[in-house]
Write a protein that holds these residues in place. Structure first.
Motif, short mmCIF file in Angstrom:
data_model
loop_
_atom_site.label_atom_id
_atom_site.label_comp_id
_atom_site.label_asym_id
_atom_site.label_seq_id
_atom_site.Cartn_x
_atom_site.Cartn_y
_atom_site.Cartn_z
N ASP A 55 1.07 -1.19 -0.03
CA ASP A 55 -0.08 0.13 0.09
C ASP A 55 0.82 1.24 0.14
OD1 ASP A 55 -1.60 2.25 0.56
OD2 ASP A 55 -2.78 0.97 1.72
N PRO A 56 0.81 2.07 -0.89
CA PRO A 56 1.58 3.46 -1.22
C PRO A 56 1.38 4.20 -0.15
CG PRO A 56 0.61 2.78 -3.35
CD PRO A 56 0.12 1.72 -2.33
N ASP A 57 0.18 4.16 0.38
CA ASP A 57 -0.02 5.10 1.60
C ASP A 57 0.43 4.77 3.07
OD1 ASP A 57 -1.53 6.66 -0.03
OD2 ASP A 57 -3.54 5.76 0.44
N LEU A 58 0.79 3.41 2.97
CA LEU A 58 1.46 2.85 4.16
C LEU A 58 2.95 2.48 4.24
CD1 LEU A 58 -1.50 0.51 5.07
CD2 LEU A 58 -1.12 2.79 6.11
N ARG A 59 3.61 3.15 3.10
CA ARG A 59 4.65 3.01 2.60
C ARG A 59 6.01 3.11 3.95
NH1 ARG A 59 6.30 5.68 -2.14
NH2 ARG A 59 4.80 4.32 -3.16
N ASP A 60 5.76 4.18 4.79
CA ASP A 60 6.59 4.70 5.83
C ASP A 60 6.09 3.92 7.18
OD1 ASP A 60 7.72 6.11 3.83
OD2 ASP A 60 6.29 7.96 4.33
N VAL A 61 5.12 3.15 7.20
CA VAL A 61 4.93 2.53 8.47
C VAL A 61 5.76 1.51 8.60
CG1 VAL A 61 3.26 1.14 9.73
CG2 VAL A 61 2.37 2.81 8.42
N ARG A 62 6.47 1.35 9.90
CA ARG A 62 7.33 0.31 10.26
C ARG A 62 6.68 -0.83 11.01
NH1 ARG A 62 11.55 4.05 12.68
NH2 ARG A 62 9.58 5.37 13.05
N VAL A 63 7.27 -2.10 10.57
CA VAL A 63 6.38 -3.16 11.10
C VAL A 63 7.35 -4.17 12.07
CG1 VAL A 63 5.10 -5.43 10.68
CG2 VAL A 63 4.96 -3.28 9.08
N VAL A 64 6.72 -4.22 13.36
CA VAL A 64 7.57 -5.31 14.31
C VAL A 64 6.64 -6.55 14.39
CG1 VAL A 64 8.36 -5.43 16.62
CG2 VAL A 64 8.49 -3.14 15.35
N LEU A 65 7.07 -7.51 14.32
CA LEU A 65 6.54 -9.01 14.48
C LEU A 65 6.75 -9.32 16.09
CD1 LEU A 65 6.67 -11.05 11.14
CD2 LEU A 65 4.94 -9.62 12.16
N MET A 66 5.67 -9.77 16.72
CA MET A 66 5.91 -10.53 17.95
C MET A 66 5.79 -11.96 17.77
SD MET A 66 3.48 -8.10 20.59
CE MET A 66 1.82 -8.02 19.37
N THR A 67 6.51 -12.57 18.15
CA THR A 67 6.51 -13.99 17.90
C THR A 67 6.60 -15.01 19.01
OG1 THR A 67 9.02 -14.22 17.66
CG2 THR A 67 7.93 -13.69 15.59
N ALA A 68 5.72 -15.88 18.78
CA ALA A 68 5.61 -17.17 20.08
C ALA A 68 6.11 -18.59 18.97
CB ALA A 68 4.35 -17.28 20.37
N SER A 69 5.79 -19.33 19.80
CA SER A 69 6.21 -20.93 19.11
C SER A 69 7.47 -20.81 18.32
CB SER A 69 5.17 -21.42 18.29
OG SER A 69 4.98 -20.83 17.17
N MET A 70 7.50 -21.70 17.37
CA MET A 70 8.75 -21.65 16.47
C MET A 70 8.57 -20.64 15.22
SD MET A 70 10.15 -24.07 18.14
CE MET A 70 11.54 -24.69 17.27
N ASP A 71 7.48 -19.98 15.39
CA ASP A 71 7.16 -19.09 14.09
C ASP A 71 8.49 -18.09 13.72
OD1 ASP A 71 6.44 -17.51 16.10
OD2 ASP A 71 4.45 -17.67 15.55
N GLY A 72 9.34 -17.64 14.91
CA GLY A 72 10.19 -16.72 14.58
C GLY A 72 11.30 -17.30 13.51
N GLU A 73 11.45 -18.60 13.88
CA GLU A 73 12.37 -19.18 13.02
C GLU A 73 12.08 -19.37 11.41
OE1 GLU A 73 12.10 -20.08 16.10
OE2 GLU A 73 13.65 -19.31 16.95
N SER A 74 10.86 -19.95 11.39
CA SER A 74 10.03 -20.40 10.51
C SER A 74 9.87 -19.01 9.43
CB SER A 74 8.77 -21.25 10.43
OG SER A 74 7.97 -20.59 11.20
N LEU A 75 9.92 -17.81 10.08
CA LEU A 75 9.52 -16.43 9.34
C LEU A 75 10.86 -16.54 8.30
CD1 LEU A 75 8.03 -14.23 11.90
CD2 LEU A 75 7.07 -15.21 9.87
#
Lengths: 399, 122
Positions: B69-89
């Motif tokens: 989305d060009p309107d959201l280009r400047d939004v920075r994204v942080v992921l909160m991870t549980a389980s093993m999803d941190g690795e599989s990401l």
């Protein structure tokens, strides 16, 4: 002089004839005693010769006239097109030799897996096929068994990964509450009421972890058949009544409506385990339906057993998940969507207990909305064991 | 900074709300990825901190929608991870999409430190 030449020539011819006979004899011995089946066939597919090993493989009598058979007669119908196509490639000179694994058919019935190696040879009379046949039935059975074992191992491995991911997710979520709230209590100035509230939250998360561990261990014991059933005659209607009382005392405000059948036979069952089944089914209904909504708990007799249905008035179960709701450690969309904390093992435990009683459990979307989880239990322990044996694939005692 | 949190677990949502109390950041907390995307378009946060496994729209899909989305280009994204999803990401999230990652369990201090590290005015 002429006589001498003639004698010499005659001796040489005899020597050559002898050598030829010996060679033929040698080849015959090889042909007859080969452990591999060997045959020759005309380009039209008619068998010309077959050795004893092939006759044994095909179940033919030793004096059987092999020339009455065509290759078509000796190949499994499902594999015939592939074999004929391969022979045509040989005949056309597109391949020097073929080596394929296909099923052979015995004229008297039955078939076996064979490795067929063939080429075209040109004799003084004509071109023909020469082929060797190896019976690989045993090897194919071993291969099939190995494939099945490998598939099972891969399935178990996936289940293990799902378990680790699910348990890790549950633990990390609960630990986030415990770690985070305790840090807040340690580092921030809080009102006494807030401290009590956070302590209660920490307590609740710790209990959630304990429940998860209990359920995991319980499911493991049930699955490994390490739990004997203490059977007694159980009045299912009374059990439904007492178990539903617990839900009525719950804070969710769900209404439980009992619909007991009047003529319900008693069931020989483990009372504690059956209570656990009904309790877990009710917890599931509470979890997946709006607070204050109706949960119907019904019983009725069927054939030689009892059927219990727990119906909620929630959004129902996506059709793709109906088969999977009883699988442990499977994260489903509805599981993720649920806002009520649970271990996700309750229905897996239900399935194991019902299975131990020789019954069955399944999920349906009820007409008019909501999900219905249905348990059927045979009345007598003997019938339960028979059902359980049948499920395991062994013949049970005849009653 | 304007920070939008997206988390479906009530316990973690409560922790986030209490942790952000008294900080200089302006915060909103939603329970679902679709809701987060709608609010982002209206509210234009600087940072979105999102859980990975959520109904309707997961954290990775939300990050992809933000990138698209060009309107959201400047939004920075942080992921909160549980389980093993941190690795599989690792294989599913292209490098550069994420401004950070917060591994559960975490406490208020870790959350505030992370936001401070993303705040140009800190």
């Amino acid at each position: 002089m002429a006589d001498t030449d003639t004698d010499t020539l005659t001796r040489r011819v005899r020597t050559l004839e002898l050598a030829l006979r010996e060679t033929r004899q040698h080849l015959r011995t090889v042909f007859d005693s080969s452990p591999l089946g060997i045959f020759t066939a005309g380009l039209d597919g008619r068998l010309l010769t077959a050795n004893p090993a092939l006759e044994r493989m095909l179940g033919l009598e030793p004096d059987h006239e092999v020339t009455r058979y065509f290759v078509d007669d000796l190949v499994h119908p499902d594999d015939l097109d592939a074999v004929l196509a391969a022979l045509r490639r040989l005949e056309a000179g597109e391949a020097e030799r073929l080596a394929i694994e296909k099923r052979c058919r015995r004229p008297a019935g039955g078939c076996f897996w064979a490795r067929l190696t063939a080429s075209v040879v040109t004799t003084e009379e004509a071109r023909c096929f020469i082929a060797m046949v190896e019976d690989i039935d045993e090897r194919r059975k071993v291969d099939a068994a190995m494939e099945s074992i490998t598939a099972r191992m891969e399935s178990l491995n996936r289940a293990k990964s799902a378990l680790v991911a699910s348990v890790s997710h549950e633990f990390r979520t609960a630990l986030t509450g415990i770690q985070g709230f305790s840090e807040l209590m340690r580092d921030q100035q809080l009102e006494p009421g807030e401290v009590r509230e956070l302590a209660a939250d920490i307590n609740s998360e710790a209990r959630r972890l304990a429940r998860l561990i209990d359920d995991m261990l319980d499911l493991d014991r049930l699955e490994s058949s390490g739990v004997p059933l203490r059977r007694q005659r159980v009045d299912v209607n009374r059990l439904l009544e007492s178990t539903s009382d617990r839900v009525r005392r719950n804070v969710t405000g769900h209404r439980v409506e009992l619909r007991p059948a009047g003529d319900l036979p008693a069931v020989e069952a483990d009372l504690d385990r059956l209570t656990q089944v009904v309790s877990n089914l009710l917890s599931n209904a509470v979890k997946y339906s709006p607070a204050g909504s109706l949960i119907e708990l019904a019983s009725r007799p069927f054939e030689d057993g009892v059927r219990v249905t727990v119906r909620d008035h929630g959004p129902g179960i996506p059709p793709a998940d109906l088969e999977r709701v009883f699988d442990p450690y499977t994260r489903l969309e509805r599981e993720i969507r649920s806002q009520v904390a649970g271990t996700g093992l309750g229905l897996a435990i239900v399935r194991e207990i019902v299975r131990m009683h020789g019954g069955r459990v399944w999920a349906e979307n009820a007409p008019g909305g909501g999900a219905a989880l249905i348990v059927e239990l045979p009345v007598s322990a003997a019938a339960q064991e028979r059902e359980s044996d049948l499920e395991k694939g062994s013949a049970g005692p005849v009653l | 900074m304007r920070v939008l949190f997206c988390e479906d677990e009530p316990t973690v949502r409560k922790l986030i709300e209490l942790s952000m109390r008294g900080t200089r950041h302006e915060c909103r907390v939603v329970a679902d990825g679709v809701e987060a995307l709608e609010l982002m378009r209206r509210w234009q946060p600087d940072v979105v901190v999102t859980d990975v496994v959520m109904p309707h729209l997961g954290g990775v899909e939300l990050a992809a929608a933000v990138r698209a989305d060009p309107d959201l280009r400047d939004v920075r994204v942080v992921l909160m991870t549980a389980s093993m999803d941190g690795e599989s990401l690792e294989g599913t999230v292209p490098p550069g999409w994420l401004a950070g990652r917060l591994r559960k369990p975490f406490g208020p201090a870790a959350l505030r430190d992370l936001l401070d590290s993303l705040d140009p005015n800190a």
